[in-house]
Each structure stands twice: as structure tokens, then as C-alpha cells.
Scaffold this motif. Structure first.
Motif, short mmCIF file in Angstrom:
data_model
loop_
_atom_site.label_atom_id
_atom_site.label_comp_id
_atom_site.label_asym_id
_atom_site.label_seq_id
_atom_site.Cartn_x
_atom_site.Cartn_y
_atom_site.Cartn_z
N GLY A 9 -136.15 6.47 -0.90
CA GLY A 9 -137.33 5.81 -1.40
C GLY A 9 -138.55 6.20 -0.58
N VAL A 10 -139.62 5.44 -0.79
CA VAL A 10 -140.86 5.66 -0.07
C VAL A 10 -141.04 4.54 0.94
CG1 VAL A 10 -143.35 5.93 -0.25
CG2 VAL A 10 -141.87 6.78 -2.09
N VAL A 11 -141.33 4.90 2.17
CA VAL A 11 -141.48 3.91 3.24
C VAL A 11 -142.60 4.36 4.16
CG1 VAL A 11 -139.75 5.02 4.71
CG2 VAL A 11 -140.21 2.57 4.97
N GLN A 12 -143.26 3.41 4.77
CA GLN A 12 -144.31 3.75 5.71
C GLN A 12 -143.71 4.18 7.05
OE1 GLN A 12 -146.97 0.36 5.94
NE2 GLN A 12 -148.27 1.22 4.34
N ALA A 13 -144.45 4.96 7.77
CA ALA A 13 -144.01 5.39 9.10
C ALA A 13 -143.71 4.16 9.95
CB ALA A 13 -145.09 6.23 9.76
N GLY A 14 -142.60 4.24 10.67
CA GLY A 14 -142.13 3.11 11.47
C GLY A 14 -141.16 2.22 10.74
N GLY A 15 -141.02 2.41 9.45
CA GLY A 15 -140.12 1.59 8.65
C GLY A 15 -138.69 2.08 8.70
N SER A 16 -137.85 1.44 7.88
CA SER A 16 -136.42 1.73 7.86
C SER A 16 -135.92 1.92 6.44
CB SER A 16 -135.64 0.58 8.50
OG SER A 16 -136.00 0.39 9.86
N TYR A 79 -122.70 5.21 5.49
CA TYR A 79 -124.10 4.83 5.49
C TYR A 79 -124.86 5.62 6.54
CZ TYR A 79 -122.15 0.75 3.09
OH TYR A 79 -121.47 -0.06 2.22
N LEU A 80 -126.15 5.80 6.29
CA LEU A 80 -127.04 6.33 7.30
C LEU A 80 -128.21 5.35 7.42
CD1 LEU A 80 -127.61 8.72 9.24
CD2 LEU A 80 -129.11 9.63 7.45
N GLN A 81 -128.20 4.60 8.50
CA GLN A 81 -129.30 3.68 8.78
C GLN A 81 -130.38 4.44 9.53
OE1 GLN A 81 -129.74 0.30 7.98
NE2 GLN A 81 -131.79 0.61 8.81
N MET A 82 -131.57 4.46 8.96
CA MET A 82 -132.67 5.22 9.54
C MET A 82 -133.78 4.26 9.93
SD MET A 82 -132.77 8.53 7.02
CE MET A 82 -133.36 7.60 5.60
N ASN A 83 -134.07 4.20 11.21
CA ASN A 83 -135.11 3.33 11.75
C ASN A 83 -136.23 4.17 12.36
OD1 ASN A 83 -133.50 1.04 11.12
ND2 ASN A 83 -132.43 1.23 13.08
N SER A 84 -137.36 3.52 12.58
CA SER A 84 -138.51 4.19 13.21
C SER A 84 -138.82 5.52 12.51
CB SER A 84 -138.24 4.42 14.69
OG SER A 84 -137.98 3.20 15.35
N LEU A 85 -138.86 5.48 11.20
CA LEU A 85 -139.05 6.70 10.43
C LEU A 85 -140.41 7.33 10.68
CD1 LEU A 85 -137.27 5.56 7.20
CD2 LEU A 85 -136.71 7.63 8.48
N LYS A 86 -140.41 8.66 10.65
CA LYS A 86 -141.61 9.45 10.88
C LYS A 86 -141.89 10.30 9.65
CE LYS A 86 -140.17 9.99 15.72
NZ LYS A 86 -139.85 10.99 16.78
N ALA A 87 -143.13 10.77 9.55
CA ALA A 87 -143.49 11.62 8.42
C ALA A 87 -142.59 12.85 8.34
CB ALA A 87 -144.95 12.03 8.52
N GLU A 88 -142.20 13.37 9.48
CA GLU A 88 -141.35 14.57 9.50
C GLU A 88 -139.92 14.31 9.06
OE1 GLU A 88 -143.31 13.42 11.98
OE2 GLU A 88 -142.36 13.72 13.94
N THR A 90 -139.40 13.10 6.17
CA THR A 90 -139.48 13.28 4.72
C THR A 90 -138.66 14.48 4.28
OG1 THR A 90 -141.66 12.25 4.55
CG2 THR A 90 -141.04 13.80 2.81
N ALA A 91 -137.72 14.25 3.36
CA ALA A 91 -136.81 15.30 2.92
C ALA A 91 -135.91 14.74 1.83
CB ALA A 91 -135.96 15.80 4.08
N VAL A 92 -135.18 15.63 1.19
CA VAL A 92 -134.06 15.22 0.36
C VAL A 92 -132.83 15.16 1.27
CG1 VAL A 92 -132.60 15.76 -1.61
CG2 VAL A 92 -135.05 16.28 -1.70
N TYR A 93 -132.17 14.03 1.24
CA TYR A 93 -131.00 13.81 2.09
C TYR A 93 -129.73 13.97 1.26
CZ TYR A 93 -133.86 12.26 5.97
OH TYR A 93 -134.75 12.21 7.02
N GLY A 116 -128.03 14.40 -3.55
CA GLY A 116 -129.28 14.28 -2.80
C GLY A 116 -130.08 13.06 -3.20
N THR A 117 -130.76 12.48 -2.22
CA THR A 117 -131.64 11.34 -2.48
C THR A 117 -132.93 11.56 -1.68
OG1 THR A 117 -131.81 8.91 -2.44
CG2 THR A 117 -130.56 9.93 -0.64
N GLN A 118 -134.06 11.35 -2.32
CA GLN A 118 -135.36 11.67 -1.72
C GLN A 118 -135.81 10.54 -0.78
OE1 GLN A 118 -137.61 14.46 -2.18
NE2 GLN A 118 -138.64 13.45 -0.45
N VAL A 119 -136.20 10.94 0.41
CA VAL A 119 -136.80 10.02 1.38
C VAL A 119 -138.21 10.52 1.66
CG1 VAL A 119 -136.74 9.16 3.75
CG2 VAL A 119 -134.62 9.35 2.42
N THR A 120 -139.19 9.65 1.43
CA THR A 120 -140.58 10.00 1.69
C THR A 120 -141.17 8.99 2.65
OG1 THR A 120 -140.81 10.94 -0.53
CG2 THR A 120 -142.83 10.41 0.67
N VAL A 121 -141.68 9.49 3.78
CA VAL A 121 -142.26 8.63 4.79
C VAL A 121 -143.76 8.90 4.81
CG1 VAL A 121 -142.24 7.91 7.19
CG2 VAL A 121 -140.14 8.75 6.13
#
Length: 123
Positions: A9-16, A79-88, A90-93, A116-121
């Protein structure tokens, strides 16, 4: 084994975000399950892996301290729990799986891949 990835999904930088990979078709108790990602214009790269038989894990340097890979045996899910997300980030996972690996971080070692699932930070 068939793999179905979801949770992007789409999340702001620093989000999870938490990504899920559901395996079907055969038991994965002897498999290594992994996450890779591919940013636009870049090669697919290793993120994290989990050995289902004993819970051993391995992370890329970029994921250490921020991402956590885990499993739910009953649901045949990783599962892949992703915290403190950064703009970099951003990718298809993509999730991947195989049972015979010499190295967990090599793309060519994995014979089964999810869609694949899209992650946009956003920064």
C-alpha cells in the motif's frame, strides 16, 4: 508451491506495513521463505528470509533493525513487518520459496515466486 503476496500500500515515511505471503500446494515445513523487492529501474534484491524448520532468519543490511520476518504455521503464512519505512523502501515486494538452497540471499536459488505487492513510501 504457489505463493500469494498481499499487504502492500501507500504509507508515509516513518510508517509501518505488514506484508503476508500465503503458501499453498504443499507443506512448507522444510522450505526457506523469503522476501525480495524490486524498485523501478533496479534489480530485484534480497530483503529477508525465514527457515520454516527452525525459525532461523537472515536479513539484508537495509532491513536490519526495521523489518521483521515471521511465520504462522497454522496458516502456512510468512509475514514481513516493516517499520520506520523510508522513501527508498518503495518497491514491488515479492515472496519466494524453495527447499534446496546454498544461499538464502540469491535470487536464482528460489524456484517459486509470488506475484508481488506494491509498497509506496511517500516522503
Amino acid at each position: 508451491v504457489q505463493l500469494q503476496a498481499s499487504g502492500g500500500g501507500v504509507v508515509q515515511a516513518g510508517g509501518s506495513l505488514r506484508l503476508s505471503c500465503v503458501a499453498s500446494g504443499r507443506t512448507i515445513s522444510r522450505y526457506v521463505m523469503a522476501w525480495f523487492r524490486q524498485a523501478p529501474g533496479k534489480e530485484r534484491e534480497f530483503v529477508a528470509a525465514f527457515r520454516m524448520s527452525d525459525g532461523a532468519t537472515h536479513y539484508a543490511d537495509s532491513a536490519k533493525g526495521r523489518f521483521s520476518i515471521s511465520r504462522d504455521n497454522a496458516e502456512n503464512t510468512v509475514y514481513l513487518q516493516m517499520n520506520s519505512l523510508k522513501a527508498e523502501d518503495t518497491a514491488v515486494y515479492y515472496c519466494a520459496a524453495d527447499s534446496l538452497l546454498s544461499r538464502w540471499d540469491r535470487l536464482v536459488e528460489y524456484g517459486s515466486w509470488g506475484q508481488g505487492t506494491q509498497v509506496t513510501v511517500s516522503s
